[in-house]
Design a protein around this motif. Structure first.
Motif, PDB file in Angstrom:
ATOM      1  N   PHE A 269     -35.705 -50.029  -9.411  1.00 50.46           N
ATOM      2  CA  PHE A 269     -35.423 -49.970 -10.977  1.00 50.46           C
ATOM      3  C   PHE A 269     -35.175 -51.497 -11.480  1.00 50.46           C
ATOM      4  O   PHE A 269     -35.563 -51.695 -12.465  1.00 50.46           O
ATOM      5  CB  PHE A 269     -34.401 -48.953 -11.195  1.00 50.46           C
ATOM      6  N   PHE A 270     -34.185 -52.038 -10.733  1.00 49.41           N
ATOM      7  CA  PHE A 270     -33.793 -53.432 -11.327  1.00 49.41           C
ATOM      8  C   PHE A 270     -34.803 -54.380 -11.401  1.00 49.41           C
ATOM      9  O   PHE A 270     -35.054 -55.302 -12.567  1.00 49.41           O
ATOM     10  CB  PHE A 270     -32.709 -53.888 -10.576  1.00 49.41           C
ATOM     11  N   CYS A 271     -35.639 -54.459 -10.446  1.00 46.37           N
ATOM     12  CA  CYS A 271     -36.517 -55.606 -10.167  1.00 46.37           C
ATOM     13  C   CYS A 271     -38.061 -55.151 -11.024  1.00 46.37           C
ATOM     14  O   CYS A 271     -38.613 -56.164 -11.414  1.00 46.37           O
ATOM     15  CB  CYS A 271     -37.009 -55.868  -8.806  1.00 46.37           C
ATOM     16  N   PHE A 272     -38.472 -53.889 -11.071  1.00 46.95           N
ATOM     17  CA  PHE A 272     -39.627 -53.452 -11.406  1.00 46.95           C
ATOM     18  C   PHE A 272     -39.699 -52.762 -12.654  1.00 46.95           C
ATOM     19  O   PHE A 272     -40.779 -52.656 -13.390  1.00 46.95           O
ATOM     20  CB  PHE A 272     -40.421 -52.612 -10.348  1.00 46.95           C
ATOM     21  N   ILE A 273     -38.737 -52.315 -13.359  1.00 45.25           N
ATOM     22  CA  ILE A 273     -38.394 -51.741 -14.509  1.00 45.25           C
ATOM     23  C   ILE A 273     -37.578 -52.465 -15.403  1.00 45.25           C
ATOM     24  O   ILE A 273     -38.146 -52.715 -16.648  1.00 45.25           O
ATOM     25  CB  ILE A 273     -37.896 -50.348 -14.288  1.00 45.25           C
ATOM     26  N   LEU A 274     -36.571 -52.964 -15.129  1.00 47.46           N
ATOM     27  CA  LEU A 274     -35.482 -53.427 -16.026  1.00 47.46           C
ATOM     28  C   LEU A 274     -35.794 -55.041 -16.369  1.00 47.46           C
ATOM     29  O   LEU A 274     -36.120 -55.185 -17.413  1.00 47.46           O
ATOM     30  CB  LEU A 274     -34.240 -53.654 -15.520  1.00 47.46           C
ATOM     31  N   ILE A 275     -36.287 -55.730 -15.446  1.00 50.58           N
ATOM     32  CA  ILE A 275     -36.277 -57.278 -15.609  1.00 50.58           C
ATOM     33  C   ILE A 275     -37.708 -57.458 -16.186  1.00 50.58           C
ATOM     34  O   ILE A 275     -37.724 -57.995 -17.378  1.00 50.58           O
ATOM     35  CB  ILE A 275     -36.478 -58.222 -14.362  1.00 50.58           C
ATOM     36  N   PRO A 276     -38.788 -56.705 -15.855  1.00 50.32           N
ATOM     37  CA  PRO A 276     -40.121 -56.998 -16.691  1.00 50.32           C
ATOM     38  C   PRO A 276     -39.776 -56.609 -18.319  1.00 50.32           C
ATOM     39  O   PRO A 276     -40.442 -57.335 -19.160  1.00 50.32           O
ATOM     40  CB  PRO A 276     -41.044 -55.954 -15.923  1.00 50.32           C
ATOM     41  N   ARG A 277     -39.159 -55.413 -18.527  1.00 51.53           N
ATOM     42  CA  ARG A 277     -38.918 -54.918 -19.965  1.00 51.53           C
ATOM     43  C   ARG A 277     -38.294 -56.089 -20.640  1.00 51.53           C
ATOM     44  O   ARG A 277     -38.205 -56.086 -21.753  1.00 51.53           O
ATOM     45  CB  ARG A 277     -38.370 -53.694 -19.933  1.00 51.53           C
ATOM     46  N   PHE A 278     -37.157 -56.665 -19.894  1.00 50.34           N
ATOM     47  CA  PHE A 278     -36.293 -57.646 -20.518  1.00 50.34           C
ATOM     48  C   PHE A 278     -37.024 -58.974 -20.675  1.00 50.34           C
ATOM     49  O   PHE A 278     -36.770 -59.522 -21.921  1.00 50.34           O
ATOM     50  CB  PHE A 278     -35.159 -57.836 -19.259  1.00 50.34           C
ATOM     51  N   LEU A 279     -37.819 -59.449 -19.696  1.00 47.19           N
ATOM     52  CA  LEU A 279     -38.669 -60.629 -20.043  1.00 47.19           C
ATOM     53  C   LEU A 279     -39.601 -60.751 -21.123  1.00 47.19           C
ATOM     54  O   LEU A 279     -39.945 -61.630 -21.889  1.00 47.19           O
ATOM     55  CB  LEU A 279     -39.151 -61.202 -18.744  1.00 47.19           C
ATOM     56  N   SER A 280     -40.465 -59.583 -21.164  1.00 50.04           N
ATOM     57  CA  SER A 280     -41.598 -59.266 -21.851  1.00 50.04           C
ATOM     58  C   SER A 280     -41.466 -59.870 -23.616  1.00 50.04           C
ATOM     59  O   SER A 280     -42.187 -60.566 -24.008  1.00 50.04           O
ATOM     60  CB  SER A 280     -42.333 -57.827 -21.725  1.00 50.04           C
ATOM     61  N   PRO A 281     -40.567 -59.063 -24.136  1.00 52.08           N
ATOM     62  CA  PRO A 281     -40.461 -59.400 -25.504  1.00 52.08           C
ATOM     63  C   PRO A 281     -39.669 -61.010 -25.746  1.00 52.08           C
ATOM     64  O   PRO A 281     -40.029 -61.482 -26.779  1.00 52.08           O
ATOM     65  CB  PRO A 281     -39.411 -58.254 -26.184  1.00 52.08           C
ATOM     66  N   LEU A 282     -38.903 -61.090 -24.741  1.00 50.56           N
ATOM     67  CA  LEU A 282     -38.178 -62.384 -24.924  1.00 50.56           C
ATOM     68  C   LEU A 282     -38.978 -63.694 -24.756  1.00 50.56           C
ATOM     69  O   LEU A 282     -39.136 -64.437 -25.588  1.00 50.56           O
ATOM     70  CB  LEU A 282     -37.094 -62.614 -23.834  1.00 50.56           C
ATOM     71  N   ILE A 283     -39.842 -63.550 -23.866  1.00 48.96           N
ATOM     72  CA  ILE A 283     -41.024 -64.582 -23.761  1.00 48.96           C
ATOM     73  C   ILE A 283     -41.872 -65.035 -25.083  1.00 48.96           C
ATOM     74  O   ILE A 283     -42.006 -65.980 -25.194  1.00 48.96           O
ATOM     75  CB  ILE A 283     -42.007 -64.355 -22.325  1.00 48.96           C
ATOM     76  N   TYR A 284     -42.190 -63.669 -25.426  1.00 48.36           N
ATOM     77  CA  TYR A 284     -43.010 -63.769 -26.379  1.00 48.36           C
ATOM     78  C   TYR A 284     -42.240 -63.830 -27.805  1.00 48.36           C
ATOM     79  O   TYR A 284     -42.984 -65.035 -28.748  1.00 48.36           O
ATOM     80  CB  TYR A 284     -43.753 -62.276 -27.038  1.00 48.36           C
TER      81      TYR A 284
END
Length: 321
Positions: A269-284
């Motif tokens: 949950f932490f690696c494959f759900i939380l972190i991708p959703r966290f990084l995706s909008p911030l990077i953009y």
């Protein structure tokens, strides 16, 4: 006898400590995400030029969608960690929001890539649906598509006779509500279809913009930016697709380690759900030059608003002494 009586207590205390550690790791991470998203949405609401640009409108839509997805997912995570049970009637809205927003993310990424395609190839004759005043119609269609497939998934399942929707308390997990094999097959097919279509759209737009970059000699900078933006959408899609590796990852960890099932579930949950959703909008968001400048100014204004208040208290104490 003393060891036998102390064993359940020690096991319970270790389990409670593990739950506390997991929650303490998720909450600060999630709070930081909400703070950054709140600043970005404040920038959008405070500056009209962003709301008049289709690209930023779609990005704001993605921020709201991912915020709802993480809010519902983290809340479900906390309920499962605390072993909180309640009737399916109250659990269904949380699962519905979590699943719809999860399916909506790749559709938003495809729409943002198509918007860049339209902006490059039809700069003066932009279709009416892609204008800032009507882009909300496309966003509404994305929500309708995601909701439609989820409603079909719930309708084809068979309710277990032992479960009373209004009174039987259950753990609020997707496998508890949608437990039939046909639902699992339908859910997998829909997810694969969504991500495959989006991957094709992103690949098509990227190749066309790449070819256009080689043709154009003027305005090459904007075309290059569009190419990099579409490439970033592909990276965002790859991050979202990490969720598909959950069953395989959980099985491999279970085979080659001695982790408990709940620890494996938390790790995935932490690696494959939380972190991708966290990084995706911030990077953009932080990649965009104009948006990054306004975000920096907002953070500076917040820090300057706190410092005078802190200094005034120090001055009052010095004057009193």
């Amino acid at each position: 006898m003393q060891n036998l009586t102390e064993l359940p207590f020690n096991a319970t205390s270790q389990k409670s400590l593990s739950v506390i550690i997991k929650v303490c790791a998720v909450i600060p991470f999630f709070s930081t995400f909400l703070c950054c998203i709140a600043v970005m949405l404040h920038v959008f609401a405070s500056h009209s030029q962003f709301l008049n640009t289709p690209r930023y409108i779609l990005f704001a839509h993605m921020l709201i969608n991912d915020t709802l997805q993480l809010l519902s997912s983290v809340l479900l995570f906390l309920l499962v960690m605390g072993q909180v049970k309640f009737p399916v009637f109250y659990c269904f809205p949380l699962l519905f929001i979590s699943t719809v927003t999860y399916q909506n993310t790749p559709l938003i990424l495809a729409t943002m890539s198509l918007e860049r395609y339209v902006a490059i190839f039809y700069p003066l004759q932009r279709p009416a649906a892609w204008c800032s005043g009507r882009i909300w119609i496309i966003n509404l269609c994305l929500w309708l598509i995601s909701c439609m497939f989820l409603i079909i998934e719930y309708s084809i399942g068979k309710q277990r006779p032992a479960v009373d929707v209004l009174f039987t308390p259950v753990l609020c997990k997707n496998l508890v509500i949608n437990s039939s094999p046909i639902q699992a097959l339908f859910r997998t097919a829909v997810s694969v279809m969504f991500f495959a279509v989006v991957a094709v759209v992103i690949f098509f737009t990227y190749v066309r913009i790449l070819l256009e970059t080689r043709k154009l000699r003027q305005d090459r900078v904007s075309v290059n930016k569009a190419k990099h933006t579409v490439l970033l959408h592909g990276f965002q899609l790859l991050l979202c697709m990490l969720a598909f590796t959950l069953p395989i990852t959980e099985t491999l960890i279970l085979l080659y380690t001695k982790w408990r099932v709940e620890d494996i579930t938390y790790f995935c949950f932490f690696c494959f759900i939380l972190i991708p959703r966290f990084l995706s909008p911030l990077i953009y968001g932080f990649r965009d030059h104009s948006l990054r400048g306004y975000i920096g100014k907002t953070f500076l204004c917040c820090s300057n608003a706190v410092k005078p208040h802190f200094r005034s208290k120090q001055q009052d104490s010095l004057s009193a002494s």
